[in-house]
Motif scaffolding. Structure first.
Motif, PDB file in Angstrom:
ATOM      1  N   LEU A  17       0.989  -1.310   0.133  1.00 54.37           N
ATOM      2  CA  LEU A  17      -0.114   0.095  -0.074  1.00 54.37           C
ATOM      3  C   LEU A  17       0.790   1.213   0.132  1.00 54.37           C
ATOM      4  O   LEU A  17       0.253   2.304  -0.271  1.00 54.37           O
ATOM      5  CB  LEU A  17      -0.916  -0.092   1.086  1.00 54.37           C
ATOM      6  CG  LEU A  17      -2.044  -0.754   0.910  1.00 54.37           C
ATOM      7  CD1 LEU A  17      -2.778  -1.113   2.547  1.00 54.37           C
ATOM      8  CD2 LEU A  17      -3.346   0.028   0.061  1.00 54.37           C
ATOM      9  N   SER A  18       2.211   1.241   0.163  1.00 58.97           N
ATOM     10  CA  SER A  18       2.943   2.279   0.065  1.00 58.97           C
ATOM     11  C   SER A  18       4.307   2.232  -0.730  1.00 58.97           C
ATOM     12  O   SER A  18       5.032   3.246  -0.933  1.00 58.97           O
ATOM     13  CB  SER A  18       3.390   2.819   1.724  1.00 58.97           C
ATOM     14  OG  SER A  18       4.042   1.672   2.436  1.00 58.97           O
ATOM     15  N   GLY A  19       4.622   0.919  -1.086  1.00 56.32           N
ATOM     16  CA  GLY A  19       5.936   0.686  -1.635  1.00 56.32           C
ATOM     17  C   GLY A  19       5.739   1.284  -3.060  1.00 56.32           C
ATOM     18  O   GLY A  19       4.738   1.736  -3.671  1.00 56.32           O
ATOM     19  N   ILE A  20       6.745   1.374  -3.759  1.00 56.38           N
ATOM     20  CA  ILE A  20       6.996   1.970  -5.366  1.00 56.38           C
ATOM     21  C   ILE A  20       7.207   0.752  -6.305  1.00 56.38           C
ATOM     22  O   ILE A  20       6.778   0.448  -7.218  1.00 56.38           O
ATOM     23  CB  ILE A  20       7.654   2.858  -5.293  1.00 56.38           C
ATOM     24  CG1 ILE A  20       7.237   4.326  -4.483  1.00 56.38           C
ATOM     25  CG2 ILE A  20       7.992   3.677  -6.970  1.00 56.38           C
ATOM     26  CD1 ILE A  20       8.178   5.615  -4.444  1.00 56.38           C
ATOM     27  N   ARG A  21       8.536   0.017  -5.944  1.00 56.52           N
ATOM     28  CA  ARG A  21       8.779  -1.151  -6.500  1.00 56.52           C
ATOM     29  C   ARG A  21       7.938  -2.268  -6.356  1.00 56.52           C
ATOM     30  O   ARG A  21       8.409  -2.925  -5.274  1.00 56.52           O
ATOM     31  CB  ARG A  21      10.478  -1.170  -6.481  1.00 56.52           C
ATOM     32  CG  ARG A  21      11.230  -0.441  -7.077  1.00 56.52           C
ATOM     33  CD  ARG A  21      12.562  -0.468  -7.024  1.00 56.52           C
ATOM     34  NE  ARG A  21      13.053  -1.721  -7.554  1.00 56.52           N
ATOM     35  CZ  ARG A  21      13.567  -1.747  -8.811  1.00 56.52           C
ATOM     36  NH1 ARG A  21      13.656  -0.767  -9.574  1.00 56.52           N
ATOM     37  NH2 ARG A  21      14.091  -2.585  -9.507  1.00 56.52           N
ATOM     38  N   LEU A  22       7.137  -2.585  -6.999  1.00 53.78           N
ATOM     39  CA  LEU A  22       6.303  -3.820  -6.591  1.00 53.78           C
ATOM     40  C   LEU A  22       6.037  -4.563  -7.687  1.00 53.78           C
ATOM     41  O   LEU A  22       5.681  -4.346  -8.811  1.00 53.78           O
ATOM     42  CB  LEU A  22       4.871  -2.974  -6.255  1.00 53.78           C
ATOM     43  CG  LEU A  22       4.770  -2.132  -5.110  1.00 53.78           C
ATOM     44  CD1 LEU A  22       3.583  -1.211  -5.114  1.00 53.78           C
ATOM     45  CD2 LEU A  22       5.050  -3.032  -3.784  1.00 53.78           C
ATOM     46  N   ASP A  23       6.375  -5.792  -7.546  1.00 55.04           N
ATOM     47  CA  ASP A  23       6.304  -7.066  -8.422  1.00 55.04           C
ATOM     48  C   ASP A  23       4.837  -7.760  -8.249  1.00 55.04           C
ATOM     49  O   ASP A  23       3.969  -7.650  -7.067  1.00 55.04           O
ATOM     50  CB  ASP A  23       7.094  -8.299  -7.990  1.00 55.04           C
ATOM     51  CG  ASP A  23       8.571  -7.940  -8.181  1.00 55.04           C
ATOM     52  OD1 ASP A  23       8.803  -6.931  -8.839  1.00 55.04           O
ATOM     53  OD2 ASP A  23       9.428  -8.531  -7.813  1.00 55.04           O
ATOM     54  N   LYS A  24       4.488  -8.226  -9.415  1.00 59.09           N
ATOM     55  CA  LYS A  24       2.978  -8.789  -9.502  1.00 59.09           C
ATOM     56  C   LYS A  24       2.979  -9.848  -8.560  1.00 59.09           C
ATOM     57  O   LYS A  24       4.001 -10.734  -8.479  1.00 59.09           O
ATOM     58  CB  LYS A  24       2.645  -9.078 -11.015  1.00 59.09           C
ATOM     59  CG  LYS A  24       1.300  -9.551 -11.306  1.00 59.09           C
ATOM     60  CD  LYS A  24       0.906  -9.772 -12.867  1.00 59.09           C
ATOM     61  CE  LYS A  24      -0.289  -9.893 -13.283  1.00 59.09           C
ATOM     62  NZ  LYS A  24      -0.267 -10.124 -14.777  1.00 59.09           N
ATOM     63  N   LEU A  25       1.873 -10.014  -7.827  1.00 58.69           N
ATOM     64  CA  LEU A  25       1.703 -11.350  -7.031  1.00 58.69           C
ATOM     65  C   LEU A  25       1.395 -12.635  -7.849  1.00 58.69           C
ATOM     66  O   LEU A  25       0.781 -12.254  -9.133  1.00 58.69           O
ATOM     67  CB  LEU A  25       0.576 -10.893  -6.004  1.00 58.69           C
ATOM     68  CG  LEU A  25       0.737  -9.997  -4.867  1.00 58.69           C
ATOM     69  CD1 LEU A  25      -0.541  -9.848  -4.197  1.00 58.69           C
ATOM     70  CD2 LEU A  25       1.864 -10.530  -4.103  1.00 58.69           C
ATOM     71  N   PRO A  26       1.803 -13.585  -7.509  1.00 59.57           N
ATOM     72  CA  PRO A  26       1.281 -14.633  -8.200  1.00 59.57           C
ATOM     73  C   PRO A  26      -0.195 -14.754  -8.287  1.00 59.57           C
ATOM     74  O   PRO A  26      -0.908 -14.566  -7.374  1.00 59.57           O
ATOM     75  CB  PRO A  26       1.788 -16.001  -7.240  1.00 59.57           C
ATOM     76  CG  PRO A  26       2.791 -15.437  -6.302  1.00 59.57           C
ATOM     77  CD  PRO A  26       2.565 -14.086  -6.270  1.00 59.57           C
ATOM     78  N   SER A  27      -0.701 -15.233  -9.511  1.00 59.27           N
ATOM     79  CA  SER A  27      -2.378 -15.436  -9.514  1.00 59.27           C
ATOM     80  C   SER A  27      -2.654 -16.733 -10.282  1.00 59.27           C
ATOM     81  O   SER A  27      -1.750 -17.174 -10.820  1.00 59.27           O
ATOM     82  CB  SER A  27      -3.112 -13.973  -9.995  1.00 59.27           C
ATOM     83  OG  SER A  27      -2.543 -13.691 -11.161  1.00 59.27           O
ATOM     84  N   GLY A  28      -3.872 -16.516 -10.612  1.00 62.16           N
ATOM     85  CA  GLY A  28      -4.177 -17.762 -11.383  1.00 62.16           C
ATOM     86  C   GLY A  28      -4.731 -19.065 -10.803  1.00 62.16           C
ATOM     87  O   GLY A  28      -5.239 -19.859 -11.292  1.00 62.16           O
ATOM     88  N   PHE A  29      -4.414 -19.105  -9.441  1.00 63.90           N
ATOM     89  CA  PHE A  29      -4.876 -20.363  -8.657  1.00 63.90           C
ATOM     90  C   PHE A  29      -5.356 -19.788  -7.499  1.00 63.90           C
ATOM     91  O   PHE A  29      -4.842 -19.140  -6.613  1.00 63.90           O
ATOM     92  CB  PHE A  29      -3.801 -21.290  -8.283  1.00 63.90           C
ATOM     93  CG  PHE A  29      -3.825 -22.238  -7.396  1.00 63.90           C
ATOM     94  CD1 PHE A  29      -4.623 -23.466  -7.722  1.00 63.90           C
ATOM     95  CD2 PHE A  29      -3.481 -22.410  -6.314  1.00 63.90           C
ATOM     96  CE1 PHE A  29      -4.850 -24.466  -7.173  1.00 63.90           C
ATOM     97  CE2 PHE A  29      -3.669 -23.515  -5.350  1.00 63.90           C
ATOM     98  CZ  PHE A  29      -4.215 -24.222  -5.711  1.00 63.90           C
ATOM     99  N   ILE A  30      -6.588 -20.476  -7.299  1.00 63.73           N
ATOM    100  CA  ILE A  30      -7.387 -19.901  -5.700  1.00 63.73           C
ATOM    101  C   ILE A  30      -7.736 -21.213  -5.172  1.00 63.73           C
ATOM    102  O   ILE A  30      -8.382 -22.050  -5.787  1.00 63.73           O
ATOM    103  CB  ILE A  30      -8.588 -19.197  -6.024  1.00 63.73           C
ATOM    104  CG1 ILE A  30      -8.268 -17.845  -6.694  1.00 63.73           C
ATOM    105  CG2 ILE A  30      -9.517 -19.060  -4.931  1.00 63.73           C
ATOM    106  CD1 ILE A  30      -9.488 -17.059  -7.153  1.00 63.73           C
ATOM    107  N   ALA A  31      -6.764 -21.608  -4.108  1.00 66.45           N
ATOM    108  CA  ALA A  31      -7.007 -22.915  -3.383  1.00 66.45           C
ATOM    109  C   ALA A  31      -8.419 -23.191  -3.125  1.00 66.45           C
ATOM    110  O   ALA A  31      -9.003 -22.609  -2.314  1.00 66.45           O
ATOM    111  CB  ALA A  31      -6.063 -22.847  -2.233  1.00 66.45           C
ATOM    112  N   PRO A  32      -8.998 -24.532  -3.450  1.00 65.03           N
ATOM    113  CA  PRO A  32     -10.412 -24.971  -3.219  1.00 65.03           C
ATOM    114  C   PRO A  32     -10.555 -25.044  -1.649  1.00 65.03           C
ATOM    115  O   PRO A  32     -11.669 -25.259  -1.279  1.00 65.03           O
ATOM    116  CB  PRO A  32     -10.530 -26.203  -3.972  1.00 65.03           C
ATOM    117  CG  PRO A  32      -8.852 -26.636  -4.241  1.00 65.03           C
ATOM    118  CD  PRO A  32      -8.373 -25.576  -4.389  1.00 65.03           C
TER     119      PRO A  32
END
Length: 270
Positions: A17-32
């Motif tokens: 919420l405050s950083g500037i250099r931010l990597d994309k979070l892993p996505s595409g998998f929502i644990a059942p």
């Protein structure tokens, strides 16, 4: 010793919420086996009047990453100028959070997404909105989990004049910071959530290819116990998707950051 994984998650959402250099979070998998949606604290249930103010809009990797493909700097400059013109200008809309059949408080996307889109367009542009079944989040799977037929799904189709937006939630995480010794989410003074989204824009009949936009929506709600209001922050992180020629140069980092301050007042009759 190492902090528990929960502490890493808390640190990462607070930092995001405050950083500037931010990597994309892993996505595409929502644990059942985990939560099927973002579960909000009980105190967010109901309808809210929101006053949102853009406080910052930046392009941390540079201007060329702002426009599609980096080829149109004029367009990138215009986008940056238009966004910065909105700085400090409040926009008002309504949000609604509902209790699911299983008793979890979840976002009513059919209300909230059109409300935000219409507010920022400054006119009614959404004709209708409906949930869409996708693997892992469908009406059938919801009912198997014990949710009701009216409970929200993760994917929403928004019909606007001349086209349709399909908004997929591809990953999420949450954290709560309790205000007392009670670690339960209902006692949490601060609640944070992150939702990774992919939006497909299609305009049938125009000959244009669908456009994909990848974004992370970070939300922080702080319960103000005395007034009953909620103070909020929203941060939108824009990422390039693999179809963009600059995708590999961007290195999975956020190319745009938009920060909003929110004031929420309950509009439910007490």
């Amino acid at each position: 010793g190492l902090p528990p994984p929960a502490a890493w998650a808390e640190e990462s959402l607070e930092r995001r919420l405050s950083g500037i250099r931010l990597d994309k979070l892993p996505s595409g998998f929502i644990a059942p086996w985990g939560p099927s949606d973002i579960w909000y604290p009980a105190w967010m249930e109901g309808r809210w009047h929101v006053r949102a103010t853009l406080t910052n809009y930046s392009a941390p990797l540079g201007l060329r990453y702002v426009s599609n493909g980096g080829s149109d700097l004029k367009m990138a400059k215009r986008t940056l100028r238009e966004q910065r013109r909105r700085l400090g200008v409040p926009v008002e809309y309504s949000l609604r959070y509902v209790r699911s059949k299983r008793g979890n408080v979840v976002e009513d996307r059919l209300t909230n997404l059109p409300a935000r889109i219409n507010a920022y367009a400054n006119r009614t542009v959404v004709k209708r909105a409906e949930y869409a079944d996708v693997p892992g989040s469908s009406l059938e799977e919801n009912e198997k989990r014990g949710d009701g037929p009216e409970d929200p799904l993760l994917t929403t189709s928004i019909y606007v004049k001349g086209g349709v937006q399909k908004i997929f939630v591809t990953g999420f995480q949450t954290e709560a910071k309790p205000s007392s010794g009670d670690s339960g989410i209902n006692a949490g003074d601060i609640f944070r959530a992150s939702a990774s989204t992919r939006t497909l824009f299609a305009a049938p009949g125009t000959g244009m290819n669908p456009i994909a936009v990848d974004e992370e929506v970070l939300t922080e709600y702080q319960r103000l116990l005395e007034s009953g209001k909620v103070a909020g922050r929203v941060r939108l992180l824009g990422f390039l998707n693999p179809n963009d020629p600059l995708f590999f140069e961007a290195g999975n980092r956020a190319v745009t950051i938009a920060d909003y301050d929110l004031e929420l007042s309950s509009t439910d009759m007490s």
